[in-house]
Write a protein that holds these residues in place. Structure first.
Motif, PDB file in Angstrom:
ATOM      1  N   UNK A 196      96.072  96.790 -27.058  1.00 11.30           N
ATOM      2  CA  UNK A 196      96.487  97.017 -28.444  1.00 11.30           C
ATOM      3  C   UNK A 196      96.363  95.750 -29.271  1.00 11.30           C
ATOM      4  N   UNK A 197      96.666  94.607 -28.679  1.00 16.21           N
ATOM      5  CA  UNK A 197      96.526  93.332 -29.380  1.00 16.21           C
ATOM      6  C   UNK A 197      95.068  93.125 -29.795  1.00 16.21           C
ATOM      7  N   UNK A 198      94.138  93.332 -28.864  1.00 16.97           N
ATOM      8  CA  UNK A 198      92.715  93.178 -29.168  1.00 16.97           C
ATOM      9  C   UNK A 198      92.271  94.156 -30.255  1.00 16.97           C
ATOM     10  N   UNK A 199      92.724  95.386 -30.147  1.00 13.56           N
ATOM     11  CA  UNK A 199      92.365  96.406 -31.129  1.00 13.56           C
ATOM     12  C   UNK A 199      92.842  96.004 -32.522  1.00 13.56           C
ATOM     13  N   UNK A 200      94.066  95.498 -32.592  1.00 13.60           N
ATOM     14  CA  UNK A 200      94.620  95.129 -33.894  1.00 13.60           C
ATOM     15  C   UNK A 200      93.934  93.893 -34.461  1.00 13.60           C
ATOM     16  N   UNK A 201      93.650  92.903 -33.624  1.00 14.43           N
ATOM     17  CA  UNK A 201      92.974  91.698 -34.105  1.00 14.43           C
ATOM     18  C   UNK A 201      91.599  92.043 -34.675  1.00 14.43           C
ATOM     19  N   UNK A 202      90.842  92.850 -33.941  1.00 15.98           N
ATOM     20  CA  UNK A 202      89.507  93.182 -34.408  1.00 15.98           C
ATOM     21  C   UNK A 202      89.575  93.990 -35.706  1.00 15.98           C
ATOM     22  N   UNK A 203      90.508  94.914 -35.805  1.00 19.55           N
ATOM     23  CA  UNK A 203      90.665  95.662 -37.045  1.00 19.55           C
ATOM     24  C   UNK A 203      91.063  94.774 -38.207  1.00 19.55           C
ATOM     25  N   UNK A 204      91.903  93.807 -37.935  1.00 26.80           N
ATOM     26  CA  UNK A 204      92.331  92.832 -38.937  1.00 26.80           C
ATOM     27  C   UNK A 204      91.130  92.047 -39.447  1.00 26.80           C
ATOM     28  N   UNK A 220      89.160  84.304 -28.694  1.00 22.68           N
ATOM     29  CA  UNK A 220      90.077  84.056 -27.580  1.00 22.68           C
ATOM     30  C   UNK A 220      90.427  85.350 -26.848  1.00 22.68           C
ATOM     31  N   UNK A 221      90.579  86.443 -27.603  1.00 21.35           N
ATOM     32  CA  UNK A 221      90.987  87.716 -27.008  1.00 21.35           C
ATOM     33  C   UNK A 221      89.800  88.626 -26.668  1.00 21.35           C
ATOM     34  N   UNK A 222      88.593  88.094 -26.769  1.00 22.90           N
ATOM     35  CA  UNK A 222      87.422  88.871 -26.382  1.00 22.90           C
ATOM     36  C   UNK A 222      87.066  89.985 -27.345  1.00 22.90           C
ATOM     37  N   UNK A 223      87.341  89.774 -28.631  1.00 26.28           N
ATOM     38  CA  UNK A 223      87.067  90.798 -29.647  1.00 26.28           C
ATOM     39  C   UNK A 223      85.761  90.550 -30.403  1.00 26.28           C
ATOM     40  N   UNK A 224      85.019  89.521 -30.017  1.00 30.72           N
ATOM     41  CA  UNK A 224      83.773  89.178 -30.702  1.00 30.72           C
ATOM     42  C   UNK A 224      82.592  89.578 -29.823  1.00 30.72           C
ATOM     43  N   UNK A 225      81.627  90.252 -30.440  1.00 32.29           N
ATOM     44  CA  UNK A 225      80.362  90.580 -29.783  1.00 32.29           C
ATOM     45  C   UNK A 225      79.296  89.720 -30.463  1.00 32.29           C
ATOM     46  N   UNK A 226      78.861  88.667 -29.790  1.00 33.14           N
ATOM     47  CA  UNK A 226      78.153  87.574 -30.456  1.00 33.14           C
ATOM     48  C   UNK A 226      76.960  88.026 -31.275  1.00 33.14           C
ATOM     49  N   UNK A 227      76.037  88.767 -30.704  1.00 36.16           N
ATOM     50  CA  UNK A 227      74.825  89.085 -31.450  1.00 36.16           C
ATOM     51  C   UNK A 227      75.080  90.045 -32.605  1.00 36.16           C
ATOM     52  N   UNK A 228      75.811  91.142 -32.422  1.00 32.22           N
ATOM     53  CA  UNK A 228      76.117  91.978 -33.586  1.00 32.22           C
ATOM     54  C   UNK A 228      76.938  91.251 -34.656  1.00 32.22           C
ATOM     55  N   UNK A 229      77.752  90.281 -34.236  1.00 34.42           N
ATOM     56  CA  UNK A 229      78.617  89.566 -35.176  1.00 34.42           C
ATOM     57  C   UNK A 229      78.015  88.254 -35.649  1.00 34.42           C
ATOM     58  N   UNK A 230      76.749  88.025 -35.301  1.00 33.11           N
ATOM     59  CA  UNK A 230      76.149  86.711 -35.547  1.00 33.11           C
ATOM     60  C   UNK A 230      76.215  86.288 -37.013  1.00 33.11           C
ATOM     61  N   UNK A 231      75.933  87.187 -37.944  1.00 37.81           N
ATOM     62  CA  UNK A 231      75.829  86.805 -39.357  1.00 37.81           C
ATOM     63  C   UNK A 231      77.127  86.212 -39.892  1.00 37.81           C
TER      64      UNK A 231
END
Length: 331
Positions: free
Chosen positions: A243-251, A291-302
């Motif tokens: 839930x923490x990861x879900x909320x951080x990414x949504x934020x 830190x919480x593994x919510x980043x997907x590097x290539x899709x989020x690269x920009x």
């Protein structure tokens, strides 16, 4: 006394109010009362509400000074506490409308499973009634976590849910916030072990271009971030990393969406300070998301490159070197 109290805050919705109220009064389940809260509306809404009260004894009208949606909902809850023996509460927004079986289906679901909250599906619409399939009328049980993560918008809004009156014993909506649901609904849901869900879209959410959520960009949108901070603290205290990861990414996604909108708004030249606040928030959220593994590097690269160009370039180089070494090893 009625079993269900239906609370409808009313403000500047004269063209739509009859549609909303009529849909409630046409319910197949008739043991309810309707509380119309005229939040100081400057048009004929107050008079329309009074006319309904004269025609139907189930309708009660509260006239009050304008205090916003939270204040109007709270006024409805407080009226019920002082004047009614009803066991259930449900909210509707005054420019929306509901299916004739909304109350019957939600009450049946809650009582069949002996749960304190039941929820229906919804559909955004510009005026057409949502299509309701019989197979989607069958209720099921969900955990709050499952519902929150798979139906986040529905798990956020106040409307379209039947609540045991006891849910609001110690909680009210925060006055002055335009994202008031974000502060309250998750707390109500996560206080339960399970909730009942009727998947059918029994609630029609009217897409109103003049509505407060769809109006021009305003710094009041930052109110949602205050709610997100509270949600993040809540899930952290629960110890639920998913839930923490879900909320951080949504934020983070919300902050990026606000940046995109603010930079392209008609009043963008007047939003320099606000855009700076958004950028600061994004720079804070990206390391947290990483830190919480919510980043997907290539899709989020920009956006990573925009806010952390040196680190992003260095990481990309490391990935490319690693990939070359792997190819060479496997050759």
């Amino acid at each position: 006394m009625p079993t269900i109290s239906v609370i409808v805050p009313v403000y500047k919705v004269e063209p739509y109010l009859n549609r909303c109220v009529d849909s409630i009064l046409r319910q197949t389940y008739q043991d309810f009362e309707l509380i119309l809260v005229d939040d100081g509306s400057p048009d004929r809404c107050g008079a329309i509400c009074d006319e309904y009260a004269r025609q139907d004894g189930r309708v009660h009208v509260i006239h009050k000074e304008n205090g916003g949606l939270s204040d109007a909902r709270n006024a409805g809850i407080d009226w019920v506490e002082a004047n009614s023996d009803s066991r259930w509460l449900i909210f509707a927004d005054s420019d929306d409308w509901v299916h004739p079986e909304l109350l019957a289906r939600l009450l049946d679901a809650a009582t069949a499973f002996d749960l304190k909250i039941s929820v229906c599906g919804y559909q955004e619409t510009e005026g057409a009634d949502p299509a309701v399939l019989p197979e989607n009328m069958r209720p099921c049980r969900w955990t709050p976590k499952q519902f929150y993560m798979e139906h986040f918008v529905n798990a956020t809004v106040a409307w379209g849910k039947l609540y045991s009156r006891s849910c609001f014993r110690d909680i009210r909506y925060p006055v002055g916030k335009i994202h008031e649901d974000e502060f309250v609904t998750y707390r109500l849901l996560f206080a339960q072990k399970e909730i009942a869900v009727v998947p059918a879209p029994l609630y029609a959410y009217f897409i109103n271009p003049k509505g407060i959520i769809r109006s021009a960009w305003s710094p009041k949108r930052f109110h949602a971030w205050e709610a997100y901070d509270q949600q993040l603290a809540f899930f952290t205290a629960m110890g639920d990393e998913e839930l923490v990861k879900f909320r951080i990414r949504g934020y983070l996604d919300n902050a990026l969406a606000n940046l995109y909108t603010a930079e392209r708004a008609d009043n963008a030249a007047e939003l320099t300070a606000e855009i700076g606040q958004i950028e600061k928030k994004i720079r804070m959220l990206i390391p947290l998301a990483w830190k919480h593994g919510c980043i997907d590097f290539w899709p989020d690269f920009d956006f990573l490159y925009r806010f952390f160009p040196l680190k992003t370039r260095a990481y990309r180089l490391w990935l490319e070197v690693r990939a070359r070494l792997e190819r060479k090893k496997n050759a």
